[in-house]
Design a protein around this motif. Structure first.
Motif, PDB file in Angstrom:
ATOM      1  N   GLY B  14       0.610  -1.446   0.047  1.00 15.55           N
ATOM      2  CA  GLY B  14      -0.518   0.079   0.035  1.00 15.55           C
ATOM      3  C   GLY B  14       1.273   0.866  -0.082  1.00 15.55           C
ATOM      4  O   GLY B  14       0.853   2.169   0.502  1.00 15.55           O
ATOM      5  N   GLY B  15       2.154   1.606  -0.586  1.00 14.10           N
ATOM      6  CA  GLY B  15       2.636   2.389  -0.664  1.00 14.10           C
ATOM      7  C   GLY B  15       3.807   3.249   0.638  1.00 14.10           C
ATOM      8  O   GLY B  15       4.295   3.804   0.394  1.00 14.10           O
ATOM      9  N   GLY B  16       3.719   1.458   1.849  1.00 17.74           N
ATOM     10  CA  GLY B  16       4.634   2.038   2.293  1.00 17.74           C
ATOM     11  C   GLY B  16       4.816   1.580   3.312  1.00 17.74           C
ATOM     12  O   GLY B  16       3.751   0.170   3.542  1.00 17.74           O
ATOM     13  N   ALA B  17       5.532   1.391   4.326  1.00 20.41           N
ATOM     14  CA  ALA B  17       5.807   0.566   5.436  1.00 20.41           C
ATOM     15  C   ALA B  17       4.906   0.512   6.353  1.00 20.41           C
ATOM     16  O   ALA B  17       4.595   1.697   6.852  1.00 20.41           O
ATOM     17  N   VAL B  18       4.497  -0.896   6.478  1.00 18.87           N
ATOM     18  CA  VAL B  18       2.970  -0.562   8.122  1.00 18.87           C
ATOM     19  C   VAL B  18       3.962  -1.516   9.682  1.00 18.87           C
ATOM     20  O   VAL B  18       4.973  -2.280   9.448  1.00 18.87           O
ATOM     21  N   PHE B  19       4.315  -0.512  10.442  1.00 25.12           N
ATOM     22  CA  PHE B  19       4.132  -0.370  11.282  1.00 25.12           C
ATOM     23  C   PHE B  19       3.374  -1.136  12.500  1.00 25.12           C
ATOM     24  O   PHE B  19       2.403  -0.496  12.649  1.00 25.12           O
ATOM     25  N   HIS B 234      11.559   3.381  21.022  1.00 23.33           N
ATOM     26  CA  HIS B 234      11.499   4.684  20.628  1.00 23.33           C
ATOM     27  C   HIS B 234      10.936   4.065  18.976  1.00 23.33           C
ATOM     28  O   HIS B 234      11.260   4.232  18.267  1.00 23.33           O
ATOM     29  N   HIS B 235       9.425   5.950  18.705  1.00 21.77           N
ATOM     30  CA  HIS B 235      10.146   5.572  17.953  1.00 21.77           C
ATOM     31  C   HIS B 235       9.306   6.294  16.757  1.00 21.77           C
ATOM     32  O   HIS B 235       8.368   7.880  17.488  1.00 21.77           O
ATOM     33  N   HIS B 236       9.650   7.434  15.199  1.00 18.72           N
ATOM     34  CA  HIS B 236       9.533   8.429  15.198  1.00 18.72           C
ATOM     35  C   HIS B 236       9.056   8.754  14.055  1.00 18.72           C
ATOM     36  O   HIS B 236      10.311   7.716  13.024  1.00 18.72           O
ATOM     37  N   GLN B 237       8.570   9.965  13.110  1.00 17.39           N
ATOM     38  CA  GLN B 237       8.747  10.330  11.743  1.00 17.39           C
ATOM     39  C   GLN B 237       9.520  10.819  11.249  1.00 17.39           C
ATOM     40  O   GLN B 237       9.462  12.205  11.809  1.00 17.39           O
ATOM     41  N   THR B 238      10.255  10.884  10.467  1.00 18.34           N
ATOM     42  CA  THR B 238      10.899  11.929   9.561  1.00 18.34           C
ATOM     43  C   THR B 238       9.939  12.052   7.981  1.00 18.34           C
ATOM     44  O   THR B 238      10.704  11.265   7.439  1.00 18.34           O
ATOM     45  N   GLY B 239       8.682  12.553   7.950  1.00 21.70           N
ATOM     46  CA  GLY B 239       8.259  12.561   7.147  1.00 21.70           C
ATOM     47  C   GLY B 239       7.809  11.403   6.580  1.00 21.70           C
ATOM     48  O   GLY B 239       7.015  10.404   8.055  1.00 21.70           O
ATOM     49  N   HIS B 240       7.292  10.723   6.118  1.00 24.07           N
ATOM     50  CA  HIS B 240       7.090   8.995   5.639  1.00 24.07           C
ATOM     51  C   HIS B 240       8.037   8.312   6.146  1.00 24.07           C
ATOM     52  O   HIS B 240       7.690   6.716   6.252  1.00 24.07           O
ATOM     53  N   ILE B 241       9.441   7.548   6.716  1.00 20.77           N
ATOM     54  CA  ILE B 241      10.122   7.145   7.157  1.00 20.77           C
ATOM     55  C   ILE B 241      10.092   7.106   8.524  1.00 20.77           C
ATOM     56  O   ILE B 241      10.246   8.398   9.288  1.00 20.77           O
TER      57      ILE B 241
END
Lengths: 125, 300
Positions: B14-19, B234-241
């Motif tokens: 679906g266009g991205g990694a799912v966590f 710990h979980h963090h997003q930089t944009g879509h990453i």
């Protein structure tokens, strides 16, 4: 990254940054009309002094002597950093423009006590 | 039965990694027998981090045993991973080059007991910063590299061999060239030790030129970063990453910036492994997709 690699860092020279504030270190000589010079010794795993008091708007020069390692000096909230090679004096010029407490740390990994090598600058209005 | 609280799943769909966190394997299973539905188990790997072999201190009086216990736990996993990666700080730092090598050798001997023999290593600042990675390379080879596994491209970035936590222009050029071989929607996983983003600069939880690395990663839509260093999940997003840090196997550290000093959390004799652990990550590779266009009997 907005780290201060391009700001405020000159080895063996004077680096200037306008920050707005006054600097007064306990060990520093007071020169009301001139820059304060604050001598700081860096060695594993501490700065001496580790607490520096500055006065808002008063220029100061932090004059570092490292005894044993290329320690780092970084104030994240002010975007200032410098390498502190031993054998030479590293000067960081600072004119704090805002009162507050600013943490600084060694950001070059220097050994088992690296995580404890830090301090703070208190800028009084 | 192994506790799989740290189970993570990367679904490259679906266009991205799912966590998905906090899922046990049973949550992913399709039936009540505990077997995993086909398609879910493309492969998975195990990440262990921050073992600090050689540490001795009050933050973990059981330091001589924690890593050994973790090896036993990994070996007891019901489903053995395709590979295992150690994301740095294999050893606790020492100024003595001989002692550094003794610790690296001791670490290597312990992890040689892992059943899975596809084991990869990256350095942490405790392993590599005082000698620019020299001893680490003697034992474990290059400090940055890439490899492919079942359709996923894995990249190891070294942000510790420079004591100033810079990746450096030469490695960044290599990273750029390595990634250019990948399609923008290719599933990519980056391993590193320190966070690539400014998590807590006042605790030195950052990479000096990490923004340059992230800029190189941004064009890739299906990219996830796993790292260590901060001794906690710990979980963090930089944009879509997405950036996911792992727990330690020596002592936990406080939440980023939550207190003045980054001192280890106190040892709790009642719960000696509290805050410690490792994780496994499941990668589900994108299935073949077919674009279907329907036509009427006649056109026009």
């Amino acid at each position: 990254m907005r780290h201060a690699s391009a700001i405020g860092m000159l080895l063996g020279a004077v680096a200037g940054i306008a920050l707005g504030g006054t600097v007064m270190a306990e060990s520093a000589k007071q020169h009301p009309d001139k820059e304060q010079v604050i001598k700081i010794v860096a060695q594993r795993f501490s700065y001496s002094p580790s607490e520096i008091v500055l006065k808002k708007g008063q220029p100061a020069v932090l004059e570092f002597t490292s005894l044993d390692f290329v320690h780092g000096f970084k104030i994240p909230d002010l975007n200032i950093r410098a390498d502190l090679p031993p054998g030479k004096i590293t000067r960081v010029r600072i004119t704090p423009e805002k009162a507050g407490v600013y943490d600084f740390l060694c950001d070059n990994f220097c050994g088992a006590g690296h995580e404890d090598m830090n301090g703070r600058i208190i800028v009084r209005g | 039965m192994i506790n799989r609280r740290d189970f993570m799943r990367l679904a490259a769909v679906g266009g991205g990694a799912v966590f998905v966190s906090g899922l046990g394997r049973s949550a992913l299973a399709a039936d009540s027998t505990g077997s995993v539905a086909p398609g879910y188990d493309e492969f998975f790997f195990v990440q262990l981090s921050d073992m600090h072999w050689g540490y001795a201190g009050p933050a973990n009086p059981d330091a001589a045993n924690t890593l050994k216990k973790a090896v036993v736990t990994v070996n007891a996993l019901e489903h053995q991973p395709d590979f295992i990666i150690f994301t740095g700080d294999l050893t606790h730092t020492t100024d003595d080059p001989k002692e550094r090598r003794t610790r690296l050798a001791g670490f290597r001997e312990i992890v040689s007991e892992l059943k899975v023999k596809n084991v990869r290593f990256i350095p942490g600042e405790h392993d590599a910063s005082l000698d620019n990675g020299a001893a680490f390379k003697e034992f474990f080879g290059p400090t940055h590299y890439s490899f492919d596994h079942k359709g996923v491209h894995f990249v190891v970035v070294d942000n510790v061999s420079d004591p100033g936590a810079s990746i450096g222009d030469a490695q960044l050029d290599w990273l750029k060239a390595d990634l250019l071989k990948q399609a923008n929607d290719a599933p990519i996983v980056v391993f590193t030790h320190r966070p690539l983003f400014d998590l807590a600069p006042k605790w030195d939880w950052a990479t000096r030129d990490g923004a340059k690395a992230i800029a190189l990663l941004m064009p890739y839509q299906n990219l996830t970063v796993f790292y260590g260093h901060i001794h906690q999940e710990h979980h963090h997003q930089t944009g879509h990453i997405a950036h996911h840090s792992a727990k330690s196997l020596i002592f936990p550290l406080p939440a980023p910036g939550s207190q003045d000093k980054r001192t280890p959390l106190p040892w709790d004799p009642a719960m000696p492994n509290n805050g410690l652990g490792f994780r496994e990550v499941e990668a589900e590779v994108k299935e073949a997709q077919y674009k279907i266009t329907e036509f009427p009997v006649t056109r026009g």
